[in-house]
Design a protein around this motif. Sequence first.
Motif, PDB file in Angstrom:
ATOM      1  N   GLU A 268      -9.561  21.919  10.809  1.00 28.88           N
ATOM      2  CA  GLU A 268      -9.802  23.337  10.548  1.00 28.88           C
ATOM      3  C   GLU A 268     -11.194  23.765  11.000  1.00 28.88           C
ATOM      4  O   GLU A 268     -11.364  24.792  11.662  1.00 28.88           O
ATOM      5  CB  GLU A 268      -9.622  23.633   9.060  1.00 28.88           C
ATOM      6  N   LYS A 271     -11.543  24.034  14.789  1.00 27.17           N
ATOM      7  CA  LYS A 271     -10.850  25.214  15.313  1.00 27.17           C
ATOM      8  C   LYS A 271     -11.631  26.492  15.001  1.00 27.17           C
ATOM      9  O   LYS A 271     -11.658  27.430  15.800  1.00 27.17           O
ATOM     10  CB  LYS A 271      -9.434  25.282  14.732  1.00 27.17           C
ATOM     11  N   GLY A 296      -6.162  26.502  13.189  1.00 19.91           N
ATOM     12  CA  GLY A 296      -6.921  25.959  12.065  1.00 19.91           C
ATOM     13  C   GLY A 296      -6.176  26.092  10.750  1.00 19.91           C
ATOM     14  O   GLY A 296      -6.183  25.181   9.916  1.00 19.91           O
ATOM     15  N   ALA A 306     -10.207  29.242   7.432  1.00 20.49           N
ATOM     16  CA  ALA A 306      -9.700  29.770   8.701  1.00 20.49           C
ATOM     17  C   ALA A 306      -8.954  31.078   8.480  1.00 20.49           C
ATOM     18  O   ALA A 306      -9.094  32.032   9.264  1.00 20.49           O
ATOM     19  CB  ALA A 306      -8.791  28.737   9.373  1.00 20.49           C
TER      20      ALA A 306
END
Length: 395
Positions: A268, A271, A296, A306
């Motif tokens: 996560e 990303k 994510g 995210a």
Amino acid sequence: MNPLEKLLAAGQLPQAHAEAKKVLARQPTNRDALVVMAKLALMDGKLPQAEEFVTKAEAQGATGDTLLVRANVAAQKGELEPALKLYQQALGKDPKRAEAHFGRGLMLIKLGKTEQSLEALAQAVQLAPTNAAFRYRLGQVQLEAGKDEEGIASLQQAITDMPRFVPAYLSLTHALASRDDLLGAKRVLEKGLKELPRNSRLLASLTVLSMALRDVNASYKAASALAANRPKDPDAQANLAQLMLARGQYQQVLHLCRTMDSLGLSNESLKMAEATCYESEEPPAYDKAVAAYEAGMGLAPDGWRAANNLGQLLLRMPAEPAEQHLPRAITVLEEAVRRAPQRPEPLLNLALALSRAGQQAKAREQVKKVLALPLPETDEVRQEAARLEQALAKA
């Protein structure tokens, strides 16, 4: 100390095992060799084998050594009271046996008898003053008992006695940081890294501590070393990516994120870092940023960050008509709240989105949830929620 025990004390375990086997091949009842084999089995967590060897050794009668092995077996089984009695029996045979005092101290602290534990551990240290492990555990119990000065001194001495003793560095760092001596804690970690330059635990602790001190350069150096030491650790790489972002190294972050993604090791945080890079481009690559945040969310089904960041992105993305992305932002932020109902950030962002959508009653409901959380008056999220509450009251 017999030659086999000397090999154990020197950490030469394979040699001790080989020599003990040779002795037993000639003399199957040799007590010294049986005890060493029992201790080696204990170190490997092979409790039945340890008991088998010590039973054979006790055929000629129990000794301080055999009682210590039996006490250690009981301790590993979680049998605290029997282990304590065995340590006391060993002391009955040899009142100056440092290992027995130490083991007794460990059982006493686990039984909640702090003062007695301190006495036993102090006795072990007095009898074996250069044993860093004994002094380290004494320092930990002193800290647990609220004797900070004594505990810190014990941990410092343990490091002096064994400069490559990682647990002592970490415990001393925690003790100093707990007293708000962050600079002192940082110096301890730096000292440890001079002895162990690539130790992951020390590097990770230094990264966190340097960030607390807002020393971005030191954090970056520590994070870089940690990431180099653990190239396939997504958390270590994500930590470095965040510090690269703070330095504006967007292309390097993208390369790092794409490399981890190609290895199937993204997470996560990576990303989210990737999404930040896409939004920083000129012009911003919003579609790629949205896709990165979505990925994510998929990588962390229980993570809220995210989703929260994607909701914020959708709220600030330019669109025609202006509120084109608003419904989706609300949906994403509702998901963030579902994942972390006690986090103030997604609650506030959802309230802002609902307010923009003209859903004032629902917005007020979210604001009340933020203000009900135990946040200090100086907290920025709380202050923004209070301002939004006032604005909604006037609407």
